[in-house]
Motif scaffolding. Structure first.
Motif, PDB file in Angstrom:
ATOM      1  N   VAL A 124      -9.649  -7.632  12.338  1.00 20.13           N
ATOM      2  CA  VAL A 124     -10.103  -7.837  10.958  1.00 20.13           C
ATOM      3  C   VAL A 124      -9.526  -6.759  10.042  1.00 20.13           C
ATOM      4  O   VAL A 124      -9.055  -7.059   8.940  1.00 20.13           O
ATOM      5  N   VAL A 125      -9.522  -5.515  10.489  1.00 21.97           N
ATOM      6  CA  VAL A 125      -8.947  -4.431   9.682  1.00 21.97           C
ATOM      7  C   VAL A 125      -7.451  -4.661   9.453  1.00 21.97           C
ATOM      8  O   VAL A 125      -6.952  -4.516   8.337  1.00 21.97           O
ATOM      9  N   ILE A 126      -6.729  -5.051  10.502  1.00 17.71           N
ATOM     10  CA  ILE A 126      -5.287  -5.307  10.370  1.00 17.71           C
ATOM     11  C   ILE A 126      -5.037  -6.452   9.387  1.00 17.71           C
ATOM     12  O   ILE A 126      -4.150  -6.365   8.540  1.00 17.71           O
ATOM     13  N   ILE A 127      -5.804  -7.513   9.486  1.00 22.20           N
ATOM     14  CA  ILE A 127      -5.620  -8.660   8.595  1.00 22.20           C
ATOM     15  C   ILE A 127      -5.920  -8.286   7.154  1.00 22.20           C
ATOM     16  O   ILE A 127      -5.179  -8.662   6.237  1.00 22.20           O
ATOM     17  N   VAL A 128      -6.981  -7.528   6.917  1.00 20.50           N
ATOM     18  CA  VAL A 128      -7.311  -7.119   5.544  1.00 20.50           C
ATOM     19  C   VAL A 128      -6.226  -6.206   4.977  1.00 20.50           C
ATOM     20  O   VAL A 128      -5.803  -6.362   3.826  1.00 20.50           O
ATOM     21  N   LEU A 129      -5.752  -5.247   5.777  1.00 25.53           N
ATOM     22  CA  LEU A 129      -4.681  -4.363   5.301  1.00 25.53           C
ATOM     23  C   LEU A 129      -3.382  -5.125   5.064  1.00 25.53           C
ATOM     24  O   LEU A 129      -2.671  -4.877   4.091  1.00 25.53           O
ATOM     25  N   ALA A 130      -3.044  -6.055   5.945  1.00 24.67           N
ATOM     26  CA  ALA A 130      -1.823  -6.849   5.762  1.00 24.67           C
ATOM     27  C   ALA A 130      -1.937  -7.741   4.535  1.00 24.67           C
ATOM     28  O   ALA A 130      -0.962  -7.920   3.799  1.00 24.67           O
ATOM     29  N   TYR A 131      -3.111  -8.276   4.283  1.00 24.77           N
ATOM     30  CA  TYR A 131      -3.316  -9.133   3.116  1.00 24.77           C
ATOM     31  C   TYR A 131      -3.135  -8.361   1.812  1.00 24.77           C
ATOM     32  O   TYR A 131      -2.672  -8.899   0.818  1.00 24.77           O
ATOM     33  N   SER A 132      -3.456  -7.075   1.826  1.00 20.37           N
ATOM     34  CA  SER A 132      -3.355  -6.274   0.606  1.00 20.37           C
ATOM     35  C   SER A 132      -1.990  -5.607   0.434  1.00 20.37           C
ATOM     36  O   SER A 132      -1.742  -4.968  -0.580  1.00 20.37           O
ATOM     37  N   GLN A 133      -1.105  -5.754   1.411  1.00 23.87           N
ATOM     38  CA  GLN A 133       0.217  -5.106   1.382  1.00 23.87           C
ATOM     39  C   GLN A 133       1.109  -5.757   0.328  1.00 23.87           C
ATOM     40  O   GLN A 133       1.287  -6.965   0.317  1.00 23.87           O
ATOM     41  N   LYS A 134       1.694  -4.945  -0.554  1.00 22.63           N
ATOM     42  CA  LYS A 134       2.584  -5.445  -1.604  1.00 22.63           C
ATOM     43  C   LYS A 134       3.752  -4.479  -1.802  1.00 22.63           C
ATOM     44  O   LYS A 134       3.658  -3.302  -1.522  1.00 22.63           O
ATOM     45  N   LEU A 135       4.852  -5.020  -2.301  1.00 21.48           N
ATOM     46  CA  LEU A 135       6.009  -4.223  -2.695  1.00 21.48           C
ATOM     47  C   LEU A 135       6.332  -4.576  -4.126  1.00 21.48           C
ATOM     48  O   LEU A 135       6.474  -5.749  -4.470  1.00 21.48           O
ATOM     49  N   LEU A 136       6.460  -3.562  -4.964  1.00 23.31           N
ATOM     50  CA  LEU A 136       6.802  -3.751  -6.368  1.00 23.31           C
ATOM     51  C   LEU A 136       8.160  -3.113  -6.610  1.00 23.31           C
ATOM     52  O   LEU A 136       8.347  -1.922  -6.326  1.00 23.31           O
ATOM     53  N   ILE A 137       9.107  -3.906  -7.085  1.00 24.28           N
ATOM     54  CA  ILE A 137      10.423  -3.377  -7.450  1.00 24.28           C
ATOM     55  C   ILE A 137      10.443  -3.276  -8.956  1.00 24.28           C
ATOM     56  O   ILE A 137      10.416  -4.281  -9.664  1.00 24.28           O
ATOM     57  N   ASP A 138      10.469  -2.045  -9.441  1.00 19.93           N
ATOM     58  CA  ASP A 138      10.451  -1.777 -10.873  1.00 19.93           C
ATOM     59  C   ASP A 138      11.825  -1.270 -11.295  1.00 19.93           C
ATOM     60  O   ASP A 138      12.732  -1.143 -10.479  1.00 19.93           O
TER      61      ASP A 138
END
Length: 149
Positions: free
Chosen positions: A57-71
């Motif tokens: 559950v912790v891995i899934i929640v962290l993976a769900y919140s993972q983002k990359l922003l290219i500015d």
């Protein structure tokens, strides 16, 4: 260049996790019934299941919140726990590689850490195009390695 956000896709992580969470109790009950193990072993296996459930559950929640922003001038990796900003001067090398199964992997080395980008990020093709444009604009050291056709 307009800032673009790429999200981490967890569909491929969910299927094995859900299969494990659904099949483990049934197989455990069947195993304990057929082998007539003492109740102590059943408790140990149940504890292993509970710990594994929490970790998944912790891995899934962290993976769900993972983002990359290219500015314009930065790459920002963010999740629930961290937010790391990389500027062109921080990056030692970006390596594009294609291991065995024809999926491209990008390794970004910066400040003693390695960041991996794979096709788990959506949309990955646009991510590669934007990253290559960002690299050209900022003249970051790149390497193409391990390409196998």
């Amino acid at each position: 260049m307009q800032a673009k956000v790429y999200v981490f896709q967890i569909r491929r992580l969910l299927t094995p996790a859900l299969l494990f969470l659904l099949l483990y109790p049934a197989l455990l009950a069947l195993f304990c019934f057929l082998s007539k193990l003492p109740a102590r072993y059943g408790q140990i296996f149940t504890l292993i299941y509970i710990v594994t459930f929490i970790v998944l559950v912790v891995i899934i929640v962290l993976a769900y919140s993972q983002k990359l922003l290219i500015d314009e001038d930065t790459l920002v990796f963010s999740s629930l726990l961290t937010r790391e900003t990389l500027e062109p001067g921080d990056i030692k090398r970006i390596t594009f590689s294609r291991p065995r199964r024809r999926e491209e992997i990008v390794r970004i080395r910066a400040g003693g850490k390695t960041y991996l980008l794979s096709d788990f990020y959506f949309p990955f093709n646009e991510l590669l195009i934007d990253l290559e444009e960002w690299i050209r604009r900022h003249q970051v050291n790149t390497l193409r390695a391990n390409y196998r056709n």
